[in-house]
Design a protein around this motif. Structure first.
Motif, PDB file in Angstrom:
ATOM      1  N   TYR A   1       0.826  -1.201   0.000  1.00  0.00           N
ATOM      2  CA  TYR A   1       0.000   0.000   0.000  1.00  0.00           C
ATOM      3  C   TYR A   1       0.858   1.249   0.000  1.00  0.00           C
ATOM      4  O   TYR A   1       1.944   1.280   0.586  1.00  0.00           O
ATOM      5  N   ALA A   2       0.338   2.279  -0.631  1.00  0.00           N
ATOM      6  CA  ALA A   2       0.961   3.591  -0.515  1.00  0.00           C
ATOM      7  C   ALA A   2       0.823   4.050   0.936  1.00  0.00           C
ATOM      8  O   ALA A   2      -0.173   3.733   1.607  1.00  0.00           O
ATOM      9  N   ASP A   3       1.801   4.780   1.410  1.00  0.00           N
ATOM     10  CA  ASP A   3       1.771   5.232   2.800  1.00  0.00           C
ATOM     11  C   ASP A   3       0.500   6.020   3.109  1.00  0.00           C
ATOM     12  O   ASP A   3      -0.021   5.949   4.222  1.00  0.00           O
ATOM     13  N   SER A   4       0.017   6.747   2.135  1.00  0.00           N
ATOM     14  CA  SER A   4      -1.131   7.625   2.350  1.00  0.00           C
ATOM     15  C   SER A   4      -2.433   6.863   2.616  1.00  0.00           C
ATOM     16  O   SER A   4      -3.396   7.433   3.125  1.00  0.00           O
ATOM     17  N   VAL A   5      -2.465   5.569   2.280  1.00  0.00           N
ATOM     18  CA  VAL A   5      -3.704   4.803   2.446  1.00  0.00           C
ATOM     19  C   VAL A   5      -3.563   3.641   3.416  1.00  0.00           C
ATOM     20  O   VAL A   5      -4.558   2.945   3.691  1.00  0.00           O
ATOM     21  N   LYS A   6      -2.364   3.400   3.928  1.00  0.00           N
ATOM     22  CA  LYS A   6      -2.158   2.289   4.853  1.00  0.00           C
ATOM     23  C   LYS A   6      -3.079   2.406   6.057  1.00  0.00           C
ATOM     24  O   LYS A   6      -3.244   3.478   6.630  1.00  0.00           O
ATOM     25  N   GLY A   7      -3.698   1.282   6.386  1.00  0.00           N
ATOM     26  CA  GLY A   7      -4.606   1.272   7.519  1.00  0.00           C
ATOM     27  C   GLY A   7      -6.024   1.681   7.180  1.00  0.00           C
ATOM     28  O   GLY A   7      -6.929   1.531   7.995  1.00  0.00           O
ATOM     29  N   ARG A   8      -6.217   2.218   5.984  1.00  0.00           N
ATOM     30  CA  ARG A   8      -7.565   2.656   5.578  1.00  0.00           C
ATOM     31  C   ARG A   8      -8.095   1.859   4.386  1.00  0.00           C
ATOM     32  O   ARG A   8      -9.295   1.628   4.295  1.00  0.00           O
ATOM     33  N   PHE A   9      -7.215   1.488   3.474  1.00  0.00           N
ATOM     34  CA  PHE A   9      -7.615   0.768   2.264  1.00  0.00           C
ATOM     35  C   PHE A   9      -7.179  -0.694   2.360  1.00  0.00           C
ATOM     36  O   PHE A   9      -6.125  -1.007   2.925  1.00  0.00           O
ATOM     37  N   THR A  10      -7.983  -1.566   1.755  1.00  0.00           N
ATOM     38  CA  THR A  10      -7.645  -2.984   1.687  1.00  0.00           C
ATOM     39  C   THR A  10      -7.918  -3.501   0.283  1.00  0.00           C
ATOM     40  O   THR A  10      -9.038  -3.363  -0.220  1.00  0.00           O
TER      41      THR A  10
END
Length: 121
Positions: free
Chosen positions: A62-71
């Protein structure tokens, strides 16, 4: 029939969720399964960027900007790749595309029409 069909975009408020889907109806399963698939996005005036990827074995990045939010996930039997997006932010606003890599530096498919995601306050 298009090679890639993206869907699921929409207009949402910050903090809400969307689930994007990418289908490859013209690709046979034996070709689809080992491919490295990715979701990309392009905001107005910006370069297209990789958001998330998933290998044939299921490894994800994942891109850092979406880690933890996108799957990102894939369903090989249905030949689909999905992107669950939670806690959306205005900076996630973009047209989202999927594609696969034929080689490390070459995309396998022509780009599809994408699906618009707009997060507004």
């Amino acid at each position: 029939q298009a090679q890639l069909v993206e869907s699921g975009g929409g207009l949402v408020r910050p903090g809400e969720s969307l689930r994007l889907s990418c289908a490859a109806p013209r690709t046979i399963t034996s070709v689809f399964n080992p491919l490295l698939w990715g979701w990309y996005r392009q905001a107005p005036g910006k370069e297209r960027e990789l958001v998330a990827s998933i290998s044939g074995g299921g490894s994800t990045n994942y891109a850092d900007s979406v880690k933890g939010r996108f799957t990102i996930s894939r369903n090989n039997s249905r030949k689909t790749v999905n992107l669950q997006m939670n806690n959306l932010k205005p900076e996630d606003t973009a047209v989202y595309y999927c594609n696969a890599l034929a080689t490390p530096n070459k995309f396998k498919y022509d780009w599809g029409q994408g699906t618009q995601v707009t997060v507004y306050s």
